[in-house]
Design a protein around this motif. Sequence first.
Motif, PDB file in Angstrom:
ATOM      1  N   LYS A  47       0.810  -1.229   0.000  1.00 64.38           N
ATOM      2  CA  LYS A  47       0.000   0.000   0.000  1.00 64.38           C
ATOM      3  C   LYS A  47       0.837   1.269   0.000  1.00 64.38           C
ATOM      4  O   LYS A  47       0.295   2.359  -0.123  1.00 64.38           O
ATOM      5  CB  LYS A  47      -0.869   0.044   1.270  1.00 64.38           C
ATOM      6  CG  LYS A  47      -2.132  -0.756   1.203  1.00 64.38           C
ATOM      7  CD  LYS A  47      -3.056  -0.394   2.369  1.00 64.38           C
ATOM      8  CE  LYS A  47      -3.436   1.049   2.415  1.00 64.38           C
ATOM      9  NZ  LYS A  47      -4.867   1.346   2.396  1.00 64.38           N
ATOM     10  N   SER A 134      -8.051  -0.885   3.818  1.00 65.81           N
ATOM     11  CA  SER A 134      -8.665  -0.824   2.497  1.00 65.81           C
ATOM     12  C   SER A 134      -7.588  -1.123   1.439  1.00 65.81           C
ATOM     13  O   SER A 134      -6.426  -0.762   1.619  1.00 65.81           O
ATOM     14  CB  SER A 134      -9.276   0.557   2.275  1.00 65.81           C
ATOM     15  OG  SER A 134      -8.325   1.563   2.557  1.00 65.81           O
ATOM     16  N   ASN A 136      -6.283  -0.090  -1.253  1.00 62.29           N
ATOM     17  CA  ASN A 136      -5.857   0.957  -2.183  1.00 62.29           C
ATOM     18  C   ASN A 136      -4.455   1.411  -1.803  1.00 62.29           C
ATOM     19  O   ASN A 136      -4.000   1.157  -0.686  1.00 62.29           O
ATOM     20  CB  ASN A 136      -6.800   2.167  -2.070  1.00 62.29           C
ATOM     21  CG  ASN A 136      -6.989   2.594  -0.630  1.00 62.29           C
ATOM     22  OD1 ASN A 136      -7.795   1.995   0.093  1.00 62.29           O
ATOM     23  ND2 ASN A 136      -6.233   3.582  -0.179  1.00 62.29           N
ATOM     24  N   SER A 142     -10.719   4.320  -1.648  1.00 62.64           N
ATOM     25  CA  SER A 142     -10.861   2.888  -1.364  1.00 62.64           C
ATOM     26  C   SER A 142     -11.579   2.188  -2.513  1.00 62.64           C
ATOM     27  O   SER A 142     -12.492   2.751  -3.118  1.00 62.64           O
ATOM     28  CB  SER A 142     -11.677   2.685  -0.087  1.00 62.64           C
ATOM     29  OG  SER A 142     -11.021   3.248   1.019  1.00 62.64           O
ATOM     30  N   TYR A 221      -8.333   9.750   0.857  1.00 66.77           N
ATOM     31  CA  TYR A 221      -9.458   9.279   0.057  1.00 66.77           C
ATOM     32  C   TYR A 221      -9.648  10.186  -1.166  1.00 66.77           C
ATOM     33  O   TYR A 221     -10.773  10.545  -1.516  1.00 66.77           O
ATOM     34  CB  TYR A 221     -10.757   9.304   0.888  1.00 66.77           C
ATOM     35  CG  TYR A 221     -10.686   8.617   2.236  1.00 66.77           C
ATOM     36  CD1 TYR A 221     -10.461   7.249   2.316  1.00 66.77           C
ATOM     37  CD2 TYR A 221     -10.876   9.317   3.415  1.00 66.77           C
ATOM     38  CE1 TYR A 221     -10.416   6.614   3.547  1.00 66.77           C
ATOM     39  CE2 TYR A 221     -10.835   8.681   4.650  1.00 66.77           C
ATOM     40  CZ  TYR A 221     -10.603   7.335   4.703  1.00 66.77           C
ATOM     41  OH  TYR A 221     -10.565   6.705   5.920  1.00 66.77           O
TER      42      TYR A 221
HETATM   43 MG    MG Z   1      -7.982   3.132   3.959  1.00 68.24          MG
END
Ligand code: MG
Length: 318
Positions: A47, A134, A136, A142, A221
């Motif tokens: 990530k 998440s 991403n 996400s 996000y």
């Molecule tokens: Mg997250």
Amino acid sequence: MLLAESINYAAKILRAGELVAFPTETVYGLGADASQPEALKKIFIAKQRPMDHPLIVHISTVLQLSIWAREIPPLAFQLAEAFWPGPLTLILKKSLAVSDLITGHQDTIGLRIPAHPVALALLKNFGGGIAAPSANRFGRISPTSAEAVREELGEAVDLILEGGDCEVGLESTILDLSNDVPVILRPGMITAQQIAAVIKIPVLLAQKNAPRVSGSLESHYAPQTKMILMEREELISYVEKINFPVAVLVRKPLSTKNKSVQVILMPEDAKNYAHDLYRILRELDHRSFNELLVERVPLTSDWIAITDRLKRANFKVP
Ligand code: MG
Ligand code: TXA
């Protein structure tokens, strides 16, 4: 592969210390065996996430709470009864054996039982806790579909379990129960009011969130295209003057003769809006818009999580 076979295979991969992306009802998670530090490290690498950001551990039954947490207050069991499996993460005091990679060196741990049947089948087959943020890259939107996980992480994940579009579409509500007063660290589609109705005591909303909740970093996000939140009136007059491609996300039809403007009609209710938001932002990010203009949403409690994510994705003047 049949579902049972792919679940078996996924559990095997987790046991071998590798990563499996899986659907939950909120967003897709990037899972590793929560009891293997070497496997946990792979999450941070895949990530590109700072090592001090704690991970949520997913479990399949309330009985597993005491493996991961200590001094669990009765409130936690009441909330588990009311909302699990479901989009609520509880922050509790951690058990002594929990890896610092999960807690980010804090004395607490985030736990939840997800509601997606594929996630539950995987957790039951695997047997242990699955740590999963998440799926991403750090700071990005996400993923709410397997395809979106592929786009975000590609080769960095060993297996992606398919589970369709996520029903909720926004990350879980995070409720901190490690102090005397319950505090929401990250709003989600389970609201403070719903929680308070169960535990019969008031719930606070973190003002300046704990710095360790990465979802509480100011810019998070976020789509890659510049996104701007606007009041409807402001938006209507702005789009008339534009001479570059923009998409506008509105909740009521908006007509304009300006050919540079693409109008996207979003759902009028919070539940459907949340369900669609990340998918639509991701799709729009693929097209060559200069700006995404988003009409501000209502201030009522059912919209708080959406407002929170929109604000974090909102473009900030550097
Ligand atoms: Mg997250
Ligand atoms: O819906 C969800 O919660 C999804 C699905 C996959 O379960 N997971 C998710 O994980 O959103 P992640 O890592 O992207 O966001 C979890 C947030 C992070 O901001 C993290 O800092 C915070 O939860 N968190 C985890 N453990 C914590 C703890 N012990 N104390 C405070 N914050 C914590």
